[in-house]
Design an enzyme around this catalytic site. Sequence first.
Site, short mmCIF file in Angstrom:
data_model
loop_
_atom_site.label_atom_id
_atom_site.label_comp_id
_atom_site.label_asym_id
_atom_site.label_seq_id
_atom_site.Cartn_x
_atom_site.Cartn_y
_atom_site.Cartn_z
N HIS A 85 31.33 -38.79 -13.09
CA HIS A 85 31.85 -38.76 -11.80
C HIS A 85 33.30 -38.30 -11.66
O HIS A 85 34.09 -38.61 -10.84
CB HIS A 85 31.92 -40.19 -11.24
N LYS A 113 49.01 -15.48 -12.26
CA LYS A 113 47.90 -16.28 -12.17
C LYS A 113 46.63 -15.66 -12.67
O LYS A 113 46.33 -14.46 -12.60
CB LYS A 113 47.63 -16.43 -10.70
N ASP A 139 -8.64 9.94 -5.26
CA ASP A 139 -9.91 10.13 -6.02
C ASP A 139 -9.75 10.15 -7.34
O ASP A 139 -10.46 9.46 -8.15
CB ASP A 139 -10.58 11.35 -5.51
N SER A 183 -7.31 -0.38 -5.96
CA SER A 183 -7.00 -0.52 -4.59
C SER A 183 -5.42 -1.01 -4.78
O SER A 183 -5.17 -1.56 -5.70
CB SER A 183 -7.55 -1.73 -4.04
N SER A 235 45.60 -12.97 -8.66
CA SER A 235 46.08 -13.13 -7.19
C SER A 235 46.89 -11.94 -6.97
O SER A 235 47.33 -11.18 -7.72
CB SER A 235 47.08 -14.20 -7.29
N SER A 236 46.83 -11.59 -5.83
CA SER A 236 47.44 -10.47 -5.19
C SER A 236 48.88 -10.87 -4.74
O SER A 236 49.75 -9.94 -4.20
CB SER A 236 46.85 -9.78 -3.89
N THR A 289 0.96 -1.34 0.01
CA THR A 289 -0.05 0.04 -0.06
C THR A 289 0.85 1.21 -0.05
O THR A 289 0.44 2.45 -0.63
CB THR A 289 -0.90 0.01 1.19
N GLU A 327 32.97 -17.73 -12.23
CA GLU A 327 32.69 -17.93 -10.73
C GLU A 327 31.58 -16.67 -10.44
O GLU A 327 30.71 -16.96 -9.84
CB GLU A 327 34.11 -17.29 -10.01
#
Length: 460
Positions: A182, A318, A126, A133, A312-313, A100, A325
């Site tokens: 598998h 890398k 009005d 509604s 990588s940091s 509402t 991801e």
Amino acid sequence: MSDYRIEKDSMGEMQVPADALYAAQTQRAVENFPISGIPFGRAFIRALGLIKSAAAEANLALGLLDPALSDSIQAAAQEVADGRWDDQFPIDIFQTGSGTSSNMNANEVIANRASQLGDAKVHPNDHVNMGQSSNDVIPTAIHVSAYLATVDDLLPALRHLHDCLLQKAADNDDVVKTGRTHLMDAMPVRLSQEIGGWAAQIELSIERIEATLPRLGELAQGGTAVGTGINAHPEFGQRVAAILTERTDGEFRESRDHFAAQASMDSAVELSGQLKATAAALTKIADDLRWMNSGPIAGFGEIQLKALQPGSSIMPGKINPVISEATIMVAAQVMGNDVTIGIAGSRGNFQLNVMLPVIAHNLLQSIQLLANGSRLLADNGVAGFTVNRERIASLVDKNPILVTALNPVIGYDLGAKVAKTAYAEGRSLREVAKEMTDLTDEELDRYLDPRPMTEGGIAE
């Protein structure tokens, strides 16, 4: 000079920011629900604007609304639909369960803006809310916003991903690789077959989502407070649906049963389930890409995903599968949203569901996340990867499971001995099979050719 003005509603006076288009009821909601800081987004506000404009046109056609008022309301509502006044919708999504507050937010903004555009004062209840509604407007807005976001954003994104997968499959039909079950070596498949399987998953996802649209296109508008249609013209609901169909890319119609349309959100729950299935498909595809890219030395190393940023940091050089991801995280969020939507959809007490805002937020977020994630996966995940053909060929050549093709000739037990010996001694399967069976070089070449193995049947 004050930064506030005084507005009144049925509960009394409220201080409202001086330059705000909204009024007292919106301000009350802002103060009542300081919960998440998350307001409704563009898709939902657009739907509210479209509905209010369609309602003003319908009421004009039914002879219930003055032409000048209808014109100014339609103009103001269109500005809302176009995004001009998004900053005027500050209410938290965690609010009254009927929504509402957000319906009145729209009514107040449109009424004040319409009053600025026209020569007469427009009343939020009005005039802007005539024949409506919150109990039918908000369910209608959920259906309209989710429908349009699906057809405008999500389905085109999924079709784009589908096309990218088909193209990548066609480009690599000559590549025979090791199949895996598998996560263990299995019979060979063509890379085109593997990618084609992904494409089929997306195609089925599109079909599932499209199958839900007809039910999502049924609108609650016209039911008003409890589904009986009190204070609305009998033709109001069908006229609003027809106008929305004319003005958008949707196919809308009045709900077949207003009591169901307001008491339940079953179609929203259904769509969310299809989105969850799509998220599961994207997870499988993104995860396969991540595994195939693993390495470059100690992993599968079958493909190389597009290098987009350092991985990588601390480890120079890398590169990580960041798009895969991100896609998997998108899918996880969509699955979580589905749980919320399912719980919320079950909260239809008698004549009204009372968790509508959270359904709207989660459903629209899922649609947008999947749309954005699918395009990103297509353009920076699928289209951009290269195939390490030599690596794939070497893995196939060393695969002892190829002995399966000899089963009809030498039997399962001898085949198992050949495979285990080849694996244990690090020798080629062909070399061991030549020693342990009576097969000729020509027969071994024919039976152990991996390409025909990807086409089914029995080697002859």
